[in-house]
Design a protein around this motif. Structure first.
Motif, PDB file in Angstrom:
ATOM      1  N   ASP A  56       0.865  -1.173   0.000  1.00  0.00           N
ATOM      2  CA  ASP A  56       0.000   0.000   0.000  1.00  0.00           C
ATOM      3  C   ASP A  56       0.907   1.230   0.000  1.00  0.00           C
ATOM      4  OD1 ASP A  56      -2.189   1.638   0.096  1.00  0.00           O
ATOM      5  OD2 ASP A  56      -2.736   1.180   2.162  1.00  0.00           O
ATOM      6  N   ILE A  57       0.361   2.400  -0.335  1.00  0.00           N
ATOM      7  CA  ILE A  57       1.196   3.604  -0.301  1.00  0.00           C
ATOM      8  C   ILE A  57       0.779   4.564   0.797  1.00  0.00           C
ATOM      9  CG2 ILE A  57       2.033   3.562  -2.673  1.00  0.00           C
ATOM     10  CD1 ILE A  57      -0.238   5.373  -3.494  1.00  0.00           C
ATOM     11  N   SER A  58      -0.420   4.370   1.373  1.00  0.00           N
ATOM     12  CA  SER A  58      -0.881   5.254   2.445  1.00  0.00           C
ATOM     13  C   SER A  58      -0.634   4.589   3.795  1.00  0.00           C
ATOM     14  CB  SER A  58      -2.379   5.552   2.269  1.00  0.00           C
ATOM     15  OG  SER A  58      -2.611   6.197   1.051  1.00  0.00           O
ATOM     16  N   VAL A  82       1.956  -2.027  -6.278  1.00  0.00           N
ATOM     17  CA  VAL A  82       1.170  -1.192  -5.379  1.00  0.00           C
ATOM     18  C   VAL A  82      -0.293  -1.611  -5.445  1.00  0.00           C
ATOM     19  CG1 VAL A  82       0.298   1.146  -4.956  1.00  0.00           C
ATOM     20  CG2 VAL A  82       2.720   0.799  -5.526  1.00  0.00           C
ATOM     21  N   PHE A  83      -0.904  -1.780  -4.263  1.00  0.00           N
ATOM     22  CA  PHE A  83      -2.357  -1.974  -4.216  1.00  0.00           C
ATOM     23  C   PHE A  83      -2.903  -0.908  -3.286  1.00  0.00           C
ATOM     24  CE2 PHE A  83      -0.848  -4.025  -0.554  1.00  0.00           C
ATOM     25  CZ  PHE A  83      -1.833  -4.590   0.238  1.00  0.00           C
ATOM     26  N   SER A  84      -3.846  -0.114  -3.788  1.00  0.00           N
ATOM     27  CA  SER A  84      -4.248   1.089  -3.071  1.00  0.00           C
ATOM     28  C   SER A  84      -5.732   1.372  -3.253  1.00  0.00           C
ATOM     29  CB  SER A  84      -3.426   2.278  -3.600  1.00  0.00           C
ATOM     30  OG  SER A  84      -3.864   3.500  -3.033  1.00  0.00           O
ATOM     31  N   VAL A  85      -6.298   2.125  -2.291  1.00  0.00           N
ATOM     32  CA  VAL A  85      -7.681   2.585  -2.447  1.00  0.00           C
ATOM     33  C   VAL A  85      -7.711   3.781  -3.396  1.00  0.00           C
ATOM     34  CG1 VAL A  85      -8.453   1.793  -0.191  1.00  0.00           C
ATOM     35  CG2 VAL A  85      -7.506   4.101  -0.416  1.00  0.00           C
ATOM     36  N   HIS A  86      -6.566   4.421  -3.604  1.00  0.00           N
ATOM     37  CA  HIS A  86      -6.491   5.571  -4.506  1.00  0.00           C
ATOM     38  C   HIS A  86      -6.437   5.101  -5.955  1.00  0.00           C
ATOM     39  CE1 HIS A  86      -5.797   8.169  -1.085  1.00  0.00           C
ATOM     40  NE2 HIS A  86      -4.783   7.426  -0.707  1.00  0.00           N
ATOM     41  N   VAL A  90      -2.464  10.667 -10.637  1.00  0.00           N
ATOM     42  CA  VAL A  90      -1.256  11.207 -10.017  1.00  0.00           C
ATOM     43  C   VAL A  90      -0.622  10.187  -9.061  1.00  0.00           C
ATOM     44  CG1 VAL A  90      -2.496  12.349  -8.119  1.00  0.00           C
ATOM     45  CG2 VAL A  90      -0.248  13.218  -8.832  1.00  0.00           C
ATOM     46  N   PHE A  91      -1.439   9.379  -8.384  1.00  0.00           N
ATOM     47  CA  PHE A  91      -0.900   8.350  -7.489  1.00  0.00           C
ATOM     48  C   PHE A  91      -0.173   7.270  -8.294  1.00  0.00           C
ATOM     49  CE2 PHE A  91      -4.070  10.114  -4.574  1.00  0.00           C
ATOM     50  CZ  PHE A  91      -3.356  10.159  -3.388  1.00  0.00           C
ATOM     51  N   ILE A  92      -0.770   6.885  -9.419  1.00  0.00           N
ATOM     52  CA  ILE A  92      -0.133   5.889 -10.281  1.00  0.00           C
ATOM     53  C   ILE A  92       1.201   6.426 -10.797  1.00  0.00           C
ATOM     54  CG2 ILE A  92      -0.370   4.533 -12.395  1.00  0.00           C
ATOM     55  CD1 ILE A  92      -3.421   4.741 -12.016  1.00  0.00           C
ATOM     56  N   SER A 210      -8.468  17.833  -7.341  1.00  0.00           N
ATOM     57  CA  SER A 210      -7.788  16.741  -8.034  1.00  0.00           C
ATOM     58  C   SER A 210      -8.231  15.378  -7.533  1.00  0.00           C
ATOM     59  CB  SER A 210      -6.271  16.888  -7.880  1.00  0.00           C
ATOM     60  OG  SER A 210      -5.840  18.146  -8.368  1.00  0.00           O
ATOM     61  N   GLY A 211      -8.941  15.359  -6.417  1.00  0.00           N
ATOM     62  CA  GLY A 211      -9.441  14.086  -5.889  1.00  0.00           C
ATOM     63  C   GLY A 211      -8.428  13.300  -5.084  1.00  0.00           C
ATOM     64  N   VAL A 212      -7.270  13.919  -4.771  1.00  0.00           N
ATOM     65  CA  VAL A 212      -6.244  13.159  -4.046  1.00  0.00           C
ATOM     66  C   VAL A 212      -6.486  13.166  -2.532  1.00  0.00           C
ATOM     67  CG1 VAL A 212      -4.489  13.438  -5.807  1.00  0.00           C
ATOM     68  CG2 VAL A 212      -4.650  15.143  -4.006  1.00  0.00           C
ATOM     69  N   VAL A 213      -7.360  14.073  -2.060  1.00  0.00           N
ATOM     70  CA  VAL A 213      -7.846  13.995  -0.681  1.00  0.00           C
ATOM     71  C   VAL A 213      -9.352  14.176  -0.734  1.00  0.00           C
ATOM     72  CG1 VAL A 213      -5.731  14.895   0.371  1.00  0.00           C
ATOM     73  CG2 VAL A 213      -7.570  16.472  -0.181  1.00  0.00           C
ATOM     74  N   ASN A 214     -10.047  13.656   0.273  1.00  0.00           N
ATOM     75  CA  ASN A 214     -11.501  13.735   0.329  1.00  0.00           C
ATOM     76  C   ASN A 214     -11.952  14.880   1.210  1.00  0.00           C
ATOM     77  OD1 ASN A 214     -11.751  11.350  -1.240  1.00  0.00           O
ATOM     78  ND2 ASN A 214     -11.407  10.106   0.590  1.00  0.00           N
ATOM     79  N   HIS A 215     -13.182  15.340   0.966  1.00  0.00           N
ATOM     80  CA  HIS A 215     -13.754  16.404   1.783  1.00  0.00           C
ATOM     81  C   HIS A 215     -13.905  15.924   3.216  1.00  0.00           C
ATOM     82  CE1 HIS A 215     -14.887  19.188  -1.485  1.00  0.00           C
ATOM     83  NE2 HIS A 215     -15.017  18.089  -2.192  1.00  0.00           N
TER      84      HIS A 215
END
Length: 215
Positions: A56-58, A82-86, A90-92, A210-215
């Motif tokens: 994971d990356i987070s 990498v296996f991620s929820v993102h 940009v994460f890729i 950009s969707g890289v963090v959530n509200h």
């Protein structure tokens, strides 16, 4: 036939248990160790010399991206999936830039993990097909220039960008990443300069768009 030796890296034990059970259904794959932080992953990689690391990356600490970068800097032949929820592009991009050989979503079909591992072991790369389709649709599509600029951030800059965007202070980030406050402040200045913003609020706005963090 020699089994593929795998190390699983995720900070949630229940996630590791689930993926261990999934991999156990294939007699060609063997999970030889697990880690919950990037630092531990680096140590285990050196000690165990796996055929592939599924990460994971987070994660807390140095995080997955920095761990990948350091492992690949030491071993250019390292194979990391990498296996991620993102699933944002940009994460890729950041994962591949760090040295990962593949990227799949944690929500992907069970057999995709096995396919990805086997493909990477044979020397290929594996990006889940259609992973980022539709990411820029809708009214909240990020400006292309921000997406492009984020790709220019180093792995460490990107990690700090995410933490700043999530509202963490420079002091808190310095503790979490085991870096000095001055170093974090310098990174923060560099990131703002690259993204052409002056405040953390503006950084957060870009991250949300950009969707890289959530509200």
């Amino acid at each position: 036939m020699k089994k593929i030796k795998v190390i699983l890296v995720d900070d949630h034990a229940v996630v590791r248990a689930g993926f261990r059970m999934l991999l156990a259904t294939n007699d060609q794959v063997e999970v030889i160790a697990e880690a919950e932080r990037g630092e531990e992953a680096m140590q285990l990689y050196k000690a165990k010399q796996p055929d592939i690391m599924v990460m994971d990356i987070s994660m807390p600490g140095i995080g997955g991206l920095e761990a990948i970068r350091r492992i690949c800097a030491r071993d250019s032949d390292a194979k990391i999936l990498v296996f991620s929820v993102h699933n944002e592009q940009v994460f890729i991009n950041q994962a591949i830039k760090a040295g990962a050989k593949g990227f799949i979503s944690k929500n992907s079909a069970a057999d995709m993990l096995i396919d990805a591992i086997q493909h990477i072991i044979k020397g290929g790369t594996y990006i889940e097909e259609g992973l980022t389709h539709g990411m820029s649709e809708g009214n909240n599509a990020p400006p292309v220039d921000h997406q492009t600029i984020m790709d220019t951030l180093s792995n460490r800059e990107f990690d700090i960008f995410l933490l700043l965007a999530k509202g963490k202070t420079a002091h808190k980030i310095s503790e979490e990443l085991c870096l000095s406050y001055k170093t974090i402040a310098n990174y923060s200045t560099q990131i703002k300069k690259k993204l052409n913003v002056e405040t953390v609020a503006e950084l957060t706005h870009i991250a949300l768009l950009s969707g890289v963090v959530n509200h």
